[in-house]
Write an enzyme that holds these catalytic residues in place. Structure first.
Site: not given
Ligand SMILES: *Cc1c(COP(=O)(O)O)cnc(C)c1O
Length: 373
Positions: A47, A99, A171, A196
């Protein structure tokens, strides 16, 4: 060094025990102590640290031009960690077009811990300035935004945060470090859903926080990562490292394809509006051109005829899968308002598209038949 070279060479070391060229996958949860009780190889327990995760964190820090990174089991776990470094009574400023999971976390979970949030149109810097209070500790930037592809001026927003003694975070999930490097533009932290583009193959859930500097803020991120425990599995780290090797080339292809699809949709009589920052009449085009090297693989469009027509177009596509998420090799299409829930600000005639790595002519032909039929 250029990003293509970093993507290939960062987080890679010939394994000293075997000479293996591809990094080994370390699954062990625990590590042997020396006779005197010390930990000669630095690792103690999975961890708190894992060699495959360390390689990934080093690689992601290099790609974003940061000094340190912390990897998580999802993008939301990474975002949650940043908020957990704040204290009750602190204030966050976030964009209205953010998001939906981040907005829900702030509104429904963190509000109970007395973290307050003001949501503003962050493309309007005066609105951002007006939202600052003496308790503002964090400015949360997301650009291009989800799902309206709004563009925030990252350098200006980060500067405004700094002037008021607040930290800033961007982000960078939609742009990836290939198209946009927020730390170079002055923000303190970058967050990604590595689920992503960084994964790129639709088979890993993960997140990462990258810091511009080793700081008290990053130390508390590290503490929440290790003590909170939302860490990624070693195999997920290994898969991400493997995917990152081709990231710059995938991002170029995603961007080129999306630009072509956006131009096609922009001229189509059944399409009311296209949101793609690469289009010269997009409201954020000039700022995007200043801070991004290409305009990315995501776009949205409004269909003439309302929600039912939008559902119909999505249903008639054959190459686009109707599914949420983005950034994988295959194209996805999604009626966004219906996944965001009752609080959504997204128009009900809007479809969001993650443009994949198919040939753009095939994607355009498929959208043409879906719109025209
Ligand atoms: C998908 C996404 C998230 C969340 O990420 P997860 O891996 O689904 O927890 C946060 N910000 C953006 C812009 C996203 O596209």
């Amino acid at each position: 060094m250029k990003i293509e070279t970093l993507a290939v060479h960062s987080g890679r070391a010939i394994d000293p025990s075997t000479g293996a060229v591809t990094p080994p996958l370390h699954m062990s949860t625990t590590y042997q102590r020396a006779a005197d009780g010390s930990y000669p190889k630095e690792y103690i327990y999975a961890r708190s640290g894992n060699p495959t995760r360390s390689l990934l964190e080093g690689c992601l820090a290099d790609l974003e031009g940061g000094t340190a990174a912390a990897a998580f089991s999802s993008g939301m776990a990474a975002i949650m960690t940043v908020f957990q470094t704040l204290a009750p009574g602190d204030h966050v400023i976030a964009p209205q077009d953010i998001y939906h999971g981040t907005a829900r976390l702030l509104r429904q979970v963190l509000a109970r811990w007395r973290l307050s949030t003001t949501f503003v149109d962050m493309t309007d810097l005066d609105a951002l300035r007006r939202a600052v209070t003496p308790s503002t500790k964090l400015v949360f930037i997301e650009t291009p935004s989800n799902p309206l592809l709004k563009i925030t001026d990252v350098a200006a927003a980060a500067e405004l945060a700094r002037l008021h003694g607040a930290s800033s975070i961007c982000d960078n999930t939609w742009a990836s470090p290939v198209l946009q490097r927020p730390l170079d533009l002055g923000v303190d932290l970058v967050v990604h859903s590595t689920t992503k583009y960084l994964s790129g193959h639709g088979d890993v859930t993960g997140g990462v926080l990258v810091a511009a500097h080793e700081s008290d803020l990053f130390s508390s991120i590290r503490q929440v990562q290790q003590d909170g425990g939302a860490v990624p599995s070693p195999f997920d780290c290994w898969l991400l490292l493997r995917s990152i090797r081709t990231l710059p080339h995938r991002m170029r292809a995603h961007s080129e394809n999306a630009a072509k699809v956006a131009r096609f949709l922009d001229g189509h009589p059944k399409v009311a509006q296209v949101f793609y920052p690469g289009l010269p009449d997009h409201r954020g085009h000039d700022v995007a051109a200043k801070q991004m090297s290409m305009f990315g693989g995501m776009l949205s469009f409004r269909v003439r005829g309302g929600s039912d027509t939008a559902f119909g177009v999505a249903a008639r596509t054959e190459l686009f899968t109707r599914a949420t998420s983005l950034g994988s090799y295959e194209s996805l299409i999604e009626h966004r308002a219906s996944i965001e829930g009752p609080e959504t600000r997204t128009p009900h005639d809007l479809l969001r598209v993650s443009v994949g790595l198919e040939h753009p002519d095939d994607l355009i032909a498929d959208l043409a038949q879906a719109l025209d039929r």
